[in-house]
Enzyme design. Structure first.
Site, PDB file in Angstrom:
ATOM      1  N   ASN A   1      -6.852   7.427  10.781  1.00  0.00           N
ATOM      2  CA  ASN A   1      -8.140   8.030  11.113  1.00  0.00           C
ATOM      3  C   ASN A   1      -8.978   7.162  12.042  1.00  0.00           C
ATOM      4  O   ASN A   1      -9.497   7.624  13.054  1.00  0.00           O
ATOM      5  CB  ASN A   1      -8.905   8.328   9.820  1.00  0.00           C
ATOM      6  CG  ASN A   1     -10.324   8.796  10.068  1.00  0.00           C
ATOM      7  OD1 ASN A   1     -10.549   9.887  10.530  1.00  0.00           O
ATOM      8  ND2 ASN A   1     -11.279   7.940   9.749  1.00  0.00           N
TER       9      ASN A   1
ATOM     10  N   ASP B   1      -3.450  16.920  20.068  1.00  0.00           N
ATOM     11  CA  ASP B   1      -2.188  16.369  19.566  1.00  0.00           C
ATOM     12  C   ASP B   1      -2.075  16.550  18.052  1.00  0.00           C
ATOM     13  O   ASP B   1      -0.999  16.367  17.487  1.00  0.00           O
ATOM     14  CB  ASP B   1      -2.084  14.881  19.899  1.00  0.00           C
ATOM     15  CG  ASP B   1      -1.671  14.633  21.344  1.00  0.00           C
ATOM     16  OD1 ASP B   1      -1.329  15.607  22.039  1.00  0.00           O
ATOM     17  OD2 ASP B   1      -1.686  13.469  21.775  1.00  0.00           O
TER      18      ASP B   1
ATOM     19  N   ASP C   1      -4.380  10.645   3.526  1.00  0.00           N
ATOM     20  CA  ASP C   1      -4.688  11.660   4.534  1.00  0.00           C
ATOM     21  C   ASP C   1      -3.654  12.768   4.583  1.00  0.00           C
ATOM     22  O   ASP C   1      -2.521  12.629   4.112  1.00  0.00           O
ATOM     23  CB  ASP C   1      -4.837  11.025   5.923  1.00  0.00           C
ATOM     24  CG  ASP C   1      -3.665  10.133   6.319  1.00  0.00           C
ATOM     25  OD1 ASP C   1      -2.526  10.435   5.931  1.00  0.00           O
ATOM     26  OD2 ASP C   1      -3.884   9.123   7.006  1.00  0.00           O
TER      27      ASP C   1
ATOM     28  N   ILE D   1     -10.841   6.227   1.149  1.00  0.00           N
ATOM     29  CA  ILE D   1      -9.953   5.060   1.122  1.00  0.00           C
ATOM     30  C   ILE D   1      -8.866   5.154   2.179  1.00  0.00           C
ATOM     31  O   ILE D   1      -8.291   4.143   2.576  1.00  0.00           O
ATOM     32  CB  ILE D   1      -9.331   4.834  -0.278  1.00  0.00           C
ATOM     33  CG1 ILE D   1      -8.432   5.996  -0.695  1.00  0.00           C
ATOM     34  CG2 ILE D   1     -10.391   4.572  -1.318  1.00  0.00           C
ATOM     35  CD1 ILE D   1      -7.643   5.698  -1.961  1.00  0.00           C
TER      36      ILE D   1
ATOM     37  N   SER E   1      -9.494   4.110   6.817  1.00  0.00           N
ATOM     38  CA  SER E   1      -9.281   2.890   7.601  1.00  0.00           C
ATOM     39  C   SER E   1      -7.906   2.844   8.250  1.00  0.00           C
ATOM     40  O   SER E   1      -7.578   1.856   8.915  1.00  0.00           O
ATOM     41  CB  SER E   1      -9.477   1.650   6.713  1.00  0.00           C
ATOM     42  OG  SER E   1      -8.563   1.667   5.631  1.00  0.00           O
ATOM     43  N   GLY E   2      -7.089   3.878   8.071  1.00  0.00           N
ATOM     44  CA  GLY E   2      -5.758   3.903   8.650  1.00  0.00           C
ATOM     45  C   GLY E   2      -5.705   4.652   9.970  1.00  0.00           C
ATOM     46  O   GLY E   2      -6.417   4.347  10.929  1.00  0.00           O
TER      47      GLY E   2
ATOM     48  N   ASP F   1       0.815  -1.211   0.000  1.00  0.00           N
ATOM     49  CA  ASP F   1       0.000   0.000   0.000  1.00  0.00           C
ATOM     50  C   ASP F   1       0.850   1.262   0.000  1.00  0.00           C
ATOM     51  O   ASP F   1       0.486   2.267  -0.622  1.00  0.00           O
ATOM     52  CB  ASP F   1      -0.929   0.002   1.211  1.00  0.00           C
ATOM     53  CG  ASP F   1      -2.087  -0.975   1.063  1.00  0.00           C
ATOM     54  OD1 ASP F   1      -2.342  -1.411  -0.064  1.00  0.00           O
ATOM     55  OD2 ASP F   1      -2.729  -1.292   2.076  1.00  0.00           O
ATOM     56  N   GLY F   2       1.986   1.239   0.712  1.00  0.00           N
ATOM     57  CA  GLY F   2       2.853   2.418   0.727  1.00  0.00           C
ATOM     58  C   GLY F   2       3.374   2.763  -0.648  1.00  0.00           C
ATOM     59  O   GLY F   2       3.383   3.937  -1.052  1.00  0.00           O
TER      60      GLY F   2
ATOM     61  N   ARG G   1       3.378  18.548  24.071  1.00  0.00           N
ATOM     62  CA  ARG G   1       2.597  19.772  24.160  1.00  0.00           C
ATOM     63  C   ARG G   1       1.574  19.779  23.034  1.00  0.00           C
ATOM     64  O   ARG G   1       1.680  19.023  22.068  1.00  0.00           O
ATOM     65  CB  ARG G   1       3.515  20.996  24.070  1.00  0.00           C
ATOM     66  CG  ARG G   1       4.495  21.102  25.236  1.00  0.00           C
ATOM     67  CD  ARG G   1       5.473  22.235  25.021  1.00  0.00           C
ATOM     68  NE  ARG G   1       4.789  23.522  24.854  1.00  0.00           N
ATOM     69  CZ  ARG G   1       5.407  24.639  24.472  1.00  0.00           C
ATOM     70  NH1 ARG G   1       6.711  24.614  24.213  1.00  0.00           N
ATOM     71  NH2 ARG G   1       4.728  25.756  24.349  1.00  0.00           N
TER      72      ARG G   1
END
Length: 290
Positions: free
Chosen positions: A182, A168, A139, A176, A179-180, A64-65, A149
């Protein structure tokens, strides 16, 4: 095959992966033997072949990468991508190495379906000037640096101020990509063919803004406020840009920006096989549970 239209295919192999490189050479030899034009490059290296005007489709031999890196280069090109899985998860890939011959023959004959998915267009302005811009398949993330911080952001959607957020970080994702990171951060899992942008604060202080889903055409604006620690923009987990106080990040959806070849396993089957969905076994609730 003799009457088949001759095609130009780009083969992209996972970086420093011997098996992927060997299979890439095998596929290139087979394609040229059939009268097609086939080029082979290693993922991550600069190449003018991605912008060739006569390029018919791209075959990615990787995970996928690797698929994400190649797809970003092809945003808006209407050049479909077939993934041959040499990775672990394989959400974006559609073929296994042992099945390459059948899959590529179907692609050459136009028998493989093509799925169009949205991407994100992003840009960063500093002191009113363009600092950086690009596209994201999964994303766009604004996150804090090494210190524990908070990042302080002012947020607008389509010109309407939503408010300020201390957290943060924040995740803006495509369907698509939902599902990672997120989902891990508590965001919604979106159906891949939707035209939508996921908006997920990461560990927000006092939960001032909840996770949301916006229409894909929404223009989202984030400004780094005073009091933020070192913070960074990360695209698809692969490209980074350090941000400073006052920087403004613009993110908007790009409909049908990338094309993936192959119908493959259904979305819900992929979720089940990768642990996102549990199969019910007792009681009235016999469906899948996220």
């Amino acid at each position: 095959m003799q009457n088949q239209h001759k095609r130009h295919i780009l083969l992209v192999c996972k970086a420093r992966h011997e098996r992927a490189a060997q299979l890439g050479e095998e596929i290139r030899a087979w394609l040229t033997g059939q009268g097609h034009t086939a080029d082979l490059v290693e993922a991550g290296l600069p190449s003018s072949l991605y912008s060739a005007s006569d390029l018919d489709f791209v075959v990615v031999l990787g995970g996928d990468g690797t698929m994400l890196g190649v797809a970003r280069r092809l945003v808006g090109r209407n050049v479909p991508v077939l993934g041959v899985n040499f990775g672990r998860v394989g959400f974006l890939t559609d073929a296994q190495p042992e099945d390459w011959h059948e899959k590529i023959e179907e692609c050459l004959k136009g028998q493989e379906p093509i799925r169009s998915c949205m991407a994100l267009r992003w840009s960063v302005l500093r002191s009113g000037a363009m600092l950086a811009e690009g596209a994201a398949i999964n994303d766009v993330v604004v996150s804090r640096g090494a210190l524990s911080r908070l990042v302080c952001l002012d947020i607008w959607a389509d010109g309407q101020r939503m408010g300020s957020l201390r957290s943060d970080g924040i995740i803006l994702c495509t369907p698509i990509g939902s599902s990672g990171y997120n989902v891990s951060a508590g965001g919604a899992l979106l159906y891949p063919l939707m035209d939508a942008i996921g908006f997920t604060p990461v560990c927000p202080f006092l939960n001032t803004i909840s996770p949301m889903v916006f229409p894909g055409k929404t223009d989202i604006q984030l400004q780094i406020l005073r009091g933020s620690t070192d913070c960074y923009l990360t695209v698809d987990g692969q490209e980074g840009q350090k941000l400073e106080m006052g920087d403004i990040l613009y993110v908007s959806g790009l409909p049908s920006a990338v094309q993936f070849m192959g119908e493959g396993t259904s979305f819900f089957e992929r979720l089940r096989t990768r642990g996102f969905v549990l199969q019910g076994s007792t009681g009235n609730n016999t469906g899948e549970n996220l």
